[in-house]
Design an enzyme around this catalytic site. Sequence first.
Site, short mmCIF file in Angstrom:
data_model
loop_
_atom_site.label_atom_id
_atom_site.label_comp_id
_atom_site.label_asym_id
_atom_site.label_seq_id
_atom_site.Cartn_x
_atom_site.Cartn_y
_atom_site.Cartn_z
CE LYS A 203 -1.34 2.95 2.70
NZ LYS A 203 -1.25 4.10 1.78
CD GLU A 279 13.92 0.32 8.44
OE1 GLU A 279 14.48 1.34 8.87
OE2 GLU A 279 14.48 -0.79 8.42
CB CYS A 313 13.76 8.61 7.98
SG CYS A 313 14.63 7.48 6.90
CD GLU A 410 11.21 12.44 10.90
OE1 GLU A 410 10.07 12.11 11.23
OE2 GLU A 410 11.97 11.70 10.25
#
Length: 507
Positions: A203, A279, A313, A410
């Site tokens: 997906k 992850e 990331c 982040e």
Amino acid sequence: MSDAIAEVPLEISKKIAGGDAMSDPMNILAPEHRRLRIGDAWRDAASGATFSVEDPATGKTIAEVADADVVDGLAALDAASKAMAQWAATPPRKRSELLTATYRALTERSEEVARLITLEMGKPLAEARAEVVYGAEFFRWFAEEAVRVEGRYSTAPAGGYRILTVPKPVGPCVFVTPWNFPLAMGARKIAPALAAGCTTITKPAAQTPLTMLFLARIMEEVGVPPGVVNVVTTKRAGEVVSALLADRRTRKLSFTGSTEVGRVLLRQAADNVLRTSMELGGNAALIVCADADLDVALDGAMVAKMRNVGESCIAANRIYVEEPVREEFTTRFAARMGALSVGHGLDDGVDVGALIDEASVAKIDELVADAVDRGARVLVGGERPDGPGHFYPPTVLVDVPEDARILETEIFGPVAPIIPFTSDDEVMAKANDTEHGLVGYVFTRDLQRALRFTEGLETGMLGINRGLISDPSAPFGGVKQSGIGREGSHEGILEYLDLTYAAIDLP
Ligand code: NAP
């Protein structure tokens, strides 16, 4: 802060790509392939629903794709389950050859794939080309791993019997991937899964489904059997993925995305005790020691901060610079950031493309405003341009107070807060003061110092005198709340293998 570190004016040349039909990246994905890939078919959603995909650099719709619901998700699981036994029994050499063929097809069509990635995701074409190389390499690497899956045979220490371990594919896998690397994040999962003998349902992110559909098309063309690679595009991620995870035929979840969504999916996976690979998000510290080669550190910091428009990331989120080199590093870094050109990723000479959406730009704008309200100074950038498109300029912040939200969030964009430090213990404690533990970067010429950071930093990965660490032959992954498991390398295939241990009587 010394006045020697001056503010740098920033030229934003925001250009919008022309509409040359011959170069329309959508040409590579025919309308019949903008649908669900389930088993041997390309089909519409059962409900007939579709959703729009936008070019983030213009805000314009570039395609309509099928919007799957639970019925479609479970149809994909039917196909993956049906194909499982035969795929697991397919000789490893044959599976390997299909992965190699995928690598070759992606490589041959790399320019077209890169243009599609840029169109739906916004990154500059040069970065999209690099992603195609990176993504394709997972197929080559795992083609080589597919034929090296081994068990063990040994004598029990007390004698009398033998110990045999037999690796077996885990079973049908569900993959949920983010938008920031539309090809590579899926390739990192599909390639090892197929190498191990697993079937898959992917997906992709709703904002970037086209590249994954094109990958499924390529894999169909090279002869990967129906049901082995299924792709379900949807705007209803929550309900479709929940249904897949609740079905006992699913045996593995691999997720790449935010820590927040990762926690939700881990809870759902617990009900079926699924194998999981996670992850998740990062908050990387990049540490420049006074003894570093500053040219190397600057190159490394630019890559670690600006790769993928900062939407990575493993992007450097906090840049710590030791006091004696703070002024020189900051001045030179700000000049490099200020020299970058911003624009449509498909245009020549663009270094910084569009961000994924308005929410992303707004979040970054708020983080910068919060830091400035608390006393930070903007050396470069800091002001979002007018639309169309979702752009934010390369930005450097100094005098950032410790309580600024930007240091604990982040950023996922082209903003670099620079923070001075005076001792290794101090910077190590600050770098580790986060729930995340994906990657760190250290620039030093002192081997002992580098080793102390390697041992002391709580991260799954470390770049030492390098700003680029991603490599299909290396085990990518985080610790703490940045993830569970590894992608790439030999470890990557182990995520898709279960073991049967047999005790064999042999007096
Ligand atoms: P995200 O919001 O967590 O979404 C990731 C994927 O999860 C998308 O496909 C999304 O679908 C889906 N999703 C969202 N909510 C869901 C739910 N309730 N149930 C099931 N699926 C759900 O992350 P993102 O914004 O796309 O990506 C950015 C994040 O990914 C950052 O935190 C980044 O650090 C992380 N990331 C980590 C790595 C790594 O290797 N550690 C690599 C790349 C990115 P929709 O698109 O429909 O929302």
